[in-house]
Design a protein around this motif. Structure first.
Motif, PDB file in Angstrom:
ATOM      1  N   PHE A 158       0.851  -1.186   0.000  1.00  0.00           N
ATOM      2  CA  PHE A 158       0.000   0.000   0.000  1.00  0.00           C
ATOM      3  C   PHE A 158       0.886   1.236   0.000  1.00  0.00           C
ATOM      4  CE2 PHE A 158      -3.011  -3.058   2.020  1.00  0.00           C
ATOM      5  CZ  PHE A 158      -3.977  -3.002   1.020  1.00  0.00           C
ATOM      6  N   GLU A 159       0.684   2.109  -0.970  1.00  0.00           N
ATOM      7  CA  GLU A 159       1.536   3.284  -1.152  1.00  0.00           C
ATOM      8  C   GLU A 159       0.845   4.514  -0.580  1.00  0.00           C
ATOM      9  OE1 GLU A 159       3.860   6.507  -2.950  1.00  0.00           O
ATOM     10  OE2 GLU A 159       1.693   6.187  -3.121  1.00  0.00           O
ATOM     11  N   GLY A 160       1.642   5.379   0.059  1.00  0.00           N
ATOM     12  CA  GLY A 160       1.092   6.601   0.610  1.00  0.00           C
ATOM     13  C   GLY A 160       2.155   7.670   0.712  1.00  0.00           C
ATOM     14  N   PRO A 161       1.769   8.912   0.997  1.00  0.00           N
ATOM     15  CA  PRO A 161       2.724  10.012   1.027  1.00  0.00           C
ATOM     16  C   PRO A 161       3.680   9.971   2.207  1.00  0.00           C
ATOM     17  CG  PRO A 161       0.555  10.775   1.686  1.00  0.00           C
ATOM     18  CD  PRO A 161       0.384   9.369   1.202  1.00  0.00           C
ATOM     19  N   SER A 162       3.324   9.206   3.265  1.00  0.00           N
ATOM     20  CA  SER A 162       4.209   9.094   4.418  1.00  0.00           C
ATOM     21  C   SER A 162       4.110   7.691   4.986  1.00  0.00           C
ATOM     22  CB  SER A 162       3.852  10.125   5.489  1.00  0.00           C
ATOM     23  OG  SER A 162       2.525   9.944   5.943  1.00  0.00           O
ATOM     24  N   LEU A 163       5.180   7.272   5.649  1.00  0.00           N
ATOM     25  CA  LEU A 163       5.199   5.963   6.295  1.00  0.00           C
ATOM     26  C   LEU A 163       4.379   6.049   7.570  1.00  0.00           C
ATOM     27  CD1 LEU A 163       6.139   3.108   6.783  1.00  0.00           C
ATOM     28  CD2 LEU A 163       8.346   4.014   7.556  1.00  0.00           C
ATOM     29  N   GLU A 164       3.228   5.382   7.556  1.00  0.00           N
ATOM     30  CA  GLU A 164       2.351   5.470   8.714  1.00  0.00           C
ATOM     31  C   GLU A 164       1.422   4.269   8.774  1.00  0.00           C
ATOM     32  OE1 GLU A 164       0.098   9.027   8.373  1.00  0.00           O
ATOM     33  OE2 GLU A 164      -0.915   8.440   6.536  1.00  0.00           O
ATOM     34  N   PRO A 165       0.995   3.897   9.981  1.00  0.00           N
ATOM     35  CA  PRO A 165       0.055   2.784  10.123  1.00  0.00           C
ATOM     36  C   PRO A 165      -1.358   3.212   9.775  1.00  0.00           C
ATOM     37  CG  PRO A 165       0.556   3.706  12.266  1.00  0.00           C
ATOM     38  CD  PRO A 165       1.415   4.445  11.278  1.00  0.00           C
ATOM     39  N   PHE A 166      -2.181   2.224   9.429  1.00  0.00           N
ATOM     40  CA  PHE A 166      -3.608   2.490   9.236  1.00  0.00           C
ATOM     41  C   PHE A 166      -4.389   1.264   9.690  1.00  0.00           C
ATOM     42  CE2 PHE A 166      -2.381   0.554   5.181  1.00  0.00           C
ATOM     43  CZ  PHE A 166      -3.434  -0.314   4.916  1.00  0.00           C
ATOM     44  N   PRO A 167      -5.663   1.418  10.002  1.00  0.00           N
ATOM     45  CA  PRO A 167      -6.462   0.312  10.528  1.00  0.00           C
ATOM     46  C   PRO A 167      -6.995  -0.591   9.416  1.00  0.00           C
ATOM     47  CG  PRO A 167      -7.754   2.326  10.571  1.00  0.00           C
ATOM     48  CD  PRO A 167      -6.376   2.716  10.100  1.00  0.00           C
ATOM     49  N   HIS A 168      -6.167  -1.488   8.958  1.00  0.00           N
ATOM     50  CA  HIS A 168      -6.565  -2.505   7.977  1.00  0.00           C
ATOM     51  C   HIS A 168      -7.687  -3.358   8.573  1.00  0.00           C
ATOM     52  CE1 HIS A 168      -6.090  -6.351   5.758  1.00  0.00           C
ATOM     53  NE2 HIS A 168      -5.640  -5.599   4.769  1.00  0.00           N
ATOM     54  N   ALA A 169      -8.496  -3.976   7.725  1.00  0.00           N
ATOM     55  CA  ALA A 169      -9.649  -4.746   8.193  1.00  0.00           C
ATOM     56  C   ALA A 169      -9.255  -5.906   9.095  1.00  0.00           C
ATOM     57  CB  ALA A 169     -10.437  -5.264   6.994  1.00  0.00           C
ATOM     58  N   VAL A 170      -8.044  -6.445   8.919  1.00  0.00           N
ATOM     59  CA  VAL A 170      -7.623  -7.598   9.720  1.00  0.00           C
ATOM     60  C   VAL A 170      -6.799  -7.171  10.925  1.00  0.00           C
ATOM     61  CG1 VAL A 170      -6.357  -9.786   9.700  1.00  0.00           C
ATOM     62  CG2 VAL A 170      -7.716  -9.109   7.708  1.00  0.00           C
ATOM     63  N   THR A 171      -5.741  -6.413  10.688  1.00  0.00           N
ATOM     64  CA  THR A 171      -4.902  -5.893  11.756  1.00  0.00           C
ATOM     65  C   THR A 171      -4.058  -4.749  11.190  1.00  0.00           C
ATOM     66  OG1 THR A 171      -3.385  -6.497  13.550  1.00  0.00           O
ATOM     67  CG2 THR A 171      -2.986  -7.498  11.392  1.00  0.00           C
ATOM     68  N   THR A 172      -3.408  -4.006  12.043  1.00  0.00           N
ATOM     69  CA  THR A 172      -2.686  -2.806  11.625  1.00  0.00           C
ATOM     70  C   THR A 172      -1.761  -3.075  10.439  1.00  0.00           C
ATOM     71  OG1 THR A 172      -2.724  -1.942  13.875  1.00  0.00           O
ATOM     72  CG2 THR A 172      -1.093  -1.003  12.378  1.00  0.00           C
ATOM     73  N   ALA A 173      -1.831  -2.194   9.441  1.00  0.00           N
ATOM     74  CA  ALA A 173      -0.956  -2.267   8.274  1.00  0.00           C
ATOM     75  C   ALA A 173      -0.292  -0.901   8.102  1.00  0.00           C
ATOM     76  CB  ALA A 173      -1.748  -2.651   7.030  1.00  0.00           C
ATOM     77  N   TYR A 174       0.589  -0.825   7.085  1.00  0.00           N
ATOM     78  CA  TYR A 174       1.365   0.398   6.898  1.00  0.00           C
ATOM     79  C   TYR A 174       1.311   0.878   5.452  1.00  0.00           C
ATOM     80  CZ  TYR A 174       3.317  -0.641  11.458  1.00  0.00           C
ATOM     81  OH  TYR A 174       3.454  -0.909  12.793  1.00  0.00           O
ATOM     82  N   TYR A 175       1.176   2.193   5.306  1.00  0.00           N
ATOM     83  CA  TYR A 175       1.428   2.854   4.027  1.00  0.00           C
ATOM     84  C   TYR A 175       2.928   3.129   3.926  1.00  0.00           C
ATOM     85  CZ  TYR A 175      -3.576   4.042   3.652  1.00  0.00           C
ATOM     86  OH  TYR A 175      -4.939   3.998   3.562  1.00  0.00           O
ATOM     87  N   TRP A 176       3.465   2.920   2.720  1.00  0.00           N
ATOM     88  CA  TRP A 176       4.871   3.235   2.450  1.00  0.00           C
ATOM     89  C   TRP A 176       4.976   4.192   1.276  1.00  0.00           C
ATOM     90  CZ3 TRP A 176       9.508   1.779   4.658  1.00  0.00           C
ATOM     91  CH2 TRP A 176       9.468   0.773   5.647  1.00  0.00           C
ATOM     92  N   PRO A 177       5.718   5.287   1.407  1.00  0.00           N
ATOM     93  CA  PRO A 177       6.077   6.056   0.207  1.00  0.00           C
ATOM     94  C   PRO A 177       6.930   5.168  -0.705  1.00  0.00           C
ATOM     95  CG  PRO A 177       6.528   7.305   2.209  1.00  0.00           C
ATOM     96  CD  PRO A 177       6.254   5.903   2.634  1.00  0.00           C
ATOM     97  N   ILE A 178       6.670   5.214  -1.968  1.00  0.00           N
ATOM     98  CA  ILE A 178       7.329   4.281  -2.873  1.00  0.00           C
ATOM     99  C   ILE A 178       8.843   4.468  -2.869  1.00  0.00           C
ATOM    100  CG2 ILE A 178       7.130   5.712  -4.970  1.00  0.00           C
ATOM    101  CD1 ILE A 178       6.202   3.078  -6.375  1.00  0.00           C
TER     102      ILE A 178
END
Length: 199
Positions: free
Chosen positions: A143-163
């Motif tokens: 999952f790509e995002g503008p900053s490295l940060e956790p988010f509440p995925h449907a199963v358990t915490t996941a992370y966005y990563w800047p590419i």
């Protein structure tokens, strides 16, 4: 996050996950096209790391790869073995592939590191580098995002990563980036793809 926390979380929802995502038909056309093209660049044995219910393992085997699926969730391995009887699946983790040094021609890590703590993700990349032969191919979905940060995925915490940040981690493990891209499809989180080779 504890080592067994993610497998336990997926195991509790395995039947639901298999119903929603267990068929390759649930995958986006762009993903099937990208991994079909990637498969043509790979020579030698491949491991599908975090294979889930085995849909990508079966898909890539159908396109000529000698591929085995591994997953830390017993319920997923059982589902994969049940639904894809012609293919090989076993319990395993990204950080411990249980193969000899340089044994693999390719590794698919398709959204299998999204729950890995950023402080620990380099362990997986080091293991990938150990297991691949020189020139071996890596395909990494995330999952790509503008900053490295956790988010509440449907199963358990996941992370966005800047590419660029994730690509730098891959490069630090000894890989050369061949392609790094991201896209936004309607109704889903922004997705990234990194293709790399060892050395």
């Amino acid at each position: 996050m504890a080592e067994n926390e993610v497998p336990a979380a997926y195991g509790a929802r395995a039947a639901e996950y298999v119903e929603l995502f267990g068929s390759i038909d649930a995958a986006a056309d762009a993903d099937r096209d990208a991994l079909r093209a990637w498969s043509k660049t790979v020579t030698g044995p491949v491991i599908d790391v975090g294979c889930g219910p085995g849909q990508w393992t079966a898909f890539l085997a159908g396109h000529g790869l000698d591929i085995e699926g591994i997953d830390p969730t017993p319920e997923f391995v059982a589902a994969a073995q049940q639904h894809h009887t012609a293919h090989r699946f076993r319990l395993g983790r990204a950080e411990a592939l249980d193969v000899d040094d340089g044994a693999l021609g390719g590794i698919l890590s398709w959204f299998s590191l999204i729950h890995t703590d950023p402080a620990s993700i380099d362990l997986a990349f080091a293991e990938f580098a150990r297991a691949l032969r020189p020139g071996g191919a890596l395909a990494l979905g995330f999952f790509e995002g503008p900053s490295l940060e956790p988010f509440p995925h449907a199963v358990t915490t996941a992370y966005y990563w800047p590419i660029t940040e994730l690509a730098a981690r891959v490069e630090a493990a000894g890989f050369t980036i061949a392609d790094a891209r991201a896209r936004t499809d309607p109704g889903v989180r922004r997705q990234g793809l990194i293709l790399a080779s060892l050395g």
